[in-house]
Design an enzyme around this catalytic site. Structure first.
Site, mmCIF file in Angstrom:
data_model
loop_
_atom_site.group_PDB
_atom_site.id
_atom_site.type_symbol
_atom_site.label_atom_id
_atom_site.label_comp_id
_atom_site.label_asym_id
_atom_site.label_seq_id
_atom_site.Cartn_x
_atom_site.Cartn_y
_atom_site.Cartn_z
ATOM 1 N N HIS A 83 -10.693 56.091 -42.471
ATOM 2 C CA HIS A 83 -10.656 57.375 -43.189
ATOM 3 C C HIS A 83 -11.333 57.260 -44.551
ATOM 4 O O HIS A 83 -11.397 56.181 -45.143
ATOM 5 C CB HIS A 83 -9.211 57.848 -43.340
ATOM 6 C CG HIS A 83 -8.604 58.291 -42.041
ATOM 7 N ND1 HIS A 83 -7.399 58.962 -41.956
ATOM 8 C CD2 HIS A 83 -9.050 58.148 -40.770
ATOM 9 C CE1 HIS A 83 -7.132 59.222 -40.685
ATOM 10 N NE2 HIS A 83 -8.104 58.737 -39.944
ATOM 11 N N GLU A 85 -10.448 58.153 -47.492
ATOM 12 C CA GLU A 85 -9.596 57.697 -48.600
ATOM 13 C C GLU A 85 -9.459 56.174 -48.575
ATOM 14 O O GLU A 85 -9.553 55.519 -49.609
ATOM 15 C CB GLU A 85 -8.193 58.324 -48.494
ATOM 16 C CG GLU A 85 -8.181 59.836 -48.431
ATOM 17 C CD GLU A 85 -8.217 60.388 -47.007
ATOM 18 O OE1 GLU A 85 -9.050 59.940 -46.191
ATOM 19 O OE2 GLU A 85 -7.422 61.279 -46.718
ATOM 20 N N CYS A 109 -3.800 61.535 -44.565
ATOM 21 C CA CYS A 109 -2.809 61.301 -43.510
ATOM 22 C C CYS A 109 -1.756 60.300 -44.015
ATOM 23 O O CYS A 109 -1.873 59.764 -45.119
ATOM 24 C CB CYS A 109 -3.501 60.760 -42.253
ATOM 25 S SG CYS A 109 -4.017 59.040 -42.416
HETATM 26 N N1 LIG Z 1 -7.481 62.847 -44.520
HETATM 27 C C1 LIG Z 1 -8.317 62.473 -43.550
HETATM 28 N N2 LIG Z 1 -9.361 61.664 -43.861
HETATM 29 C C2 LIG Z 1 -10.260 61.301 -42.912
HETATM 30 O O1 LIG Z 1 -11.230 60.595 -43.203
HETATM 31 N N3 LIG Z 1 -10.080 61.729 -41.603
HETATM 32 C C3 LIG Z 1 -11.100 61.425 -40.588
HETATM 33 C C4 LIG Z 1 -10.694 60.751 -39.337
HETATM 34 C C5 LIG Z 1 -11.658 61.330 -38.324
HETATM 35 O O2 LIG Z 1 -12.923 60.680 -38.419
HETATM 36 C C6 LIG Z 1 -11.801 62.760 -38.801
HETATM 37 C C7 LIG Z 1 -10.803 63.739 -38.193
HETATM 38 O O3 LIG Z 1 -11.272 64.121 -36.960
HETATM 39 P P1 LIG Z 1 -10.695 65.366 -36.146
HETATM 40 O O4 LIG Z 1 -9.327 64.985 -35.639
HETATM 41 O O5 LIG Z 1 -10.621 66.542 -37.103
HETATM 42 O O6 LIG Z 1 -11.685 65.583 -35.028
HETATM 43 O O7 LIG Z 1 -11.601 62.698 -40.199
HETATM 44 C C8 LIG Z 1 -9.029 62.509 -41.261
HETATM 45 C C9 LIG Z 1 -8.134 62.912 -42.192
HETATM 46 C C10 LIG Z 1 -6.991 63.784 -41.808
HETATM 47 O O8 LIG Z 1 -5.792 63.378 -42.308
HETATM 48 ZN ZN LIG Z 2 -6.054 58.824 -43.399
#
Ligand SMILES: Nc1nc(=O)n([C@H]2C[C@H](O)[C@@H](COP(=O)(O)O)O2)cc1CO
Ligand SMILES: [Zn+2]
Length: 165
Positions: A83, A85, A109
């Site tokens: 992710h 973050e 998340c």
């Molecule tokens: N805060 C976040 N930071 C992130 O970098 N992500 C990333 C993980 C996946 O590559 C994408 C979410 O994919 P999708 O479930 O919307 O197809 O975003 C997801 C979240 C959500 O909590």
């Molecule tokens: Zn995350």
């Protein structure tokens, strides 16, 4: 007696919040995820950018060899993607992130919340909260609040910037 005329400074410069969220939005544009691109920008409390990240595959795990599917149980991108973050935290090459803040285009998340808390980040400024009804985001908010991390919704100014790249 001569009086000096001082030229007034520009007044339409972007704010700190626009600047840091803008950097996070630009970083998200590096993501190869076909569905959701997320960017994060970590900032010191004296407004210096410490680190930047976006969601993607781990180092040396080619984003051509690993799947970007999301709905396939056996193999899907969730097994692999780092992710934004966490990438921003792990990309940091300085000393400590204690007391810093993180600007992120999508609410963190629960896994990223743990990393945010443990790295000493004290504020999360988020733009979208698309997954607010999920267990992960609920758990994330519970942890962040309990740990005393400020949660701040980014207030859009609706400013549109055009950049030619
Ligand atoms: N805060 C976040 N930071 C992130 O970098 N992500 C990333 C993980 C996946 O590559 C994408 C979410 O994919 P999708 O479930 O919307 O197809 O975003 C997801 C979240 C959500 O909590
Ligand atoms: Zn995350």
């Amino acid at each position: 007696m001569s009086r000096e005329v001082i030229m007034a400074k520009r007044s339409d410069y972007i704010s700190w919040d626009e600047y840091f969220m803008g950097v996070a939005i630009l970083a998200a544009q590096r993501s190869k995820d076909p569905n959701t691109q997320v960017g994060a920008c970590i900032v010191s409390n004296d407004n210096k950018i410490l680190s930047i990240g976006y969601n993607g595959m781990p180092l040396n795990c080619s984003d051509d060899d690993f799947t970007w599917e999301r709905d396939t149980a056996d193999d899907n991108k969730y097994f692999y993607t780092v992710h934004s973050e966490l990438n921003a935290i792990l990309n940091y090459r300085g000393g400590s992130l204690e007391g810093s803040k993180i600007y992120v285009t999508l609410f963190p998340c629960n896994e990223c919340a743990k990393a945010i808390i443990q790295s000493g980040i004290k504020a999360v400024i988020y733009r979208d909260d698309l997954y607010k009804d999920t267990k992960e985001v609920k758990a994330s908010k519970r942890m962040l609040k309990t740990a005393g991390v400020d949660i701040i919704e980014y207030q859009s100014t609706d400013r549109v910037l055009e950049i030619t790249l």
